[in-house]
Design a protein around this motif. Sequence first.
Motif, PDB file in Angstrom:
ATOM      1  N   SER A  32       0.804  -1.213   0.000  1.00  0.00           N
ATOM      2  CA  SER A  32       0.000   0.000   0.000  1.00  0.00           C
ATOM      3  C   SER A  32       0.839   1.266   0.000  1.00  0.00           C
ATOM      4  N   GLY A  33       2.159   1.117   0.032  1.00  0.00           N
ATOM      5  CA  GLY A  33       3.022   2.282  -0.046  1.00  0.00           C
ATOM      6  C   GLY A  33       3.507   2.815   1.288  1.00  0.00           C
ATOM      7  N   VAL A  34       3.225   2.102   2.376  1.00  0.00           N
ATOM      8  CA  VAL A  34       3.703   2.554   3.689  1.00  0.00           C
ATOM      9  C   VAL A  34       5.221   2.382   3.735  1.00  0.00           C
ATOM     10  N   PRO A  35       5.973   3.426   4.142  1.00  0.00           N
ATOM     11  CA  PRO A  35       7.448   3.359   4.115  1.00  0.00           C
ATOM     12  C   PRO A  35       8.023   2.530   5.264  1.00  0.00           C
ATOM     13  N   LEU A  36       7.989   1.208   5.122  1.00  0.00           N
ATOM     14  CA  LEU A  36       8.514   0.304   6.139  1.00  0.00           C
ATOM     15  C   LEU A  36       9.886  -0.194   5.727  1.00  0.00           C
TER      16      LEU A  36
END
Length: 221
Positions: free
Chosen positions: A46-50
């Motif tokens: 989803s594009g979360v910067p992990l």
Amino acid sequence: MPRADRLFDILTLLRDGELHTAKALAERLGVSQRTLYRDMEKLVASGVPLSGTRGTGYRLSPAITLPPLTLTPSEMEALDLGLAIAAEVADPEMRAAANSLADKLDAVLPQTAVAQADAWKFAASPFADAARGFAQMPTLRAAIKARQKLRITYTSKDGDVTSRIIRPLHLEYWNRIWTLIAWCELRHAHRVFRLDLINTAEALPELFTDEAGKTLADYVP
């Protein structure tokens, strides 16, 4: 716990910027590590910067974060319309950012659709012709409130265009797609219309009242 709520809790735990092992996160959330891994894959997609991997732990990379927000349906419409416009501009970076933001919202939005909602997903961009769909929203809302019949022209998913007189009953948000539940006088049955496929909507002078079998309560998905 619904998955959307769990994803939000994961982001809340990772907001401190520290490294968290999958085992520790799973214990905090009361789920298996296998479930936790699937959730992390969903967030990354989803594009979360992990950053981090299985076995080493996870942390949230520096990024702009927002506190929990409660949005009204009207505010959600405004946000969707803004994303729809941004996703269709010429700038490829802006288009990519709009779609990435839409994926992040989808990851944490509560599930309001019925189980069959996936059937409404379509191959084209979910923002295709979105502005046209939102353009009909004021007319549809006013007609629902006034209990006023509408004449619409509608393009089916197969490309067939029909003109119908309907009794608009309820607007619903299905996983980034707005739909209208109505009684269709052409088909003599309840129908669900995607707003992005409604070409025109004209309010008619004729009002309607509840009739057995034609109300929202009678609708069966």
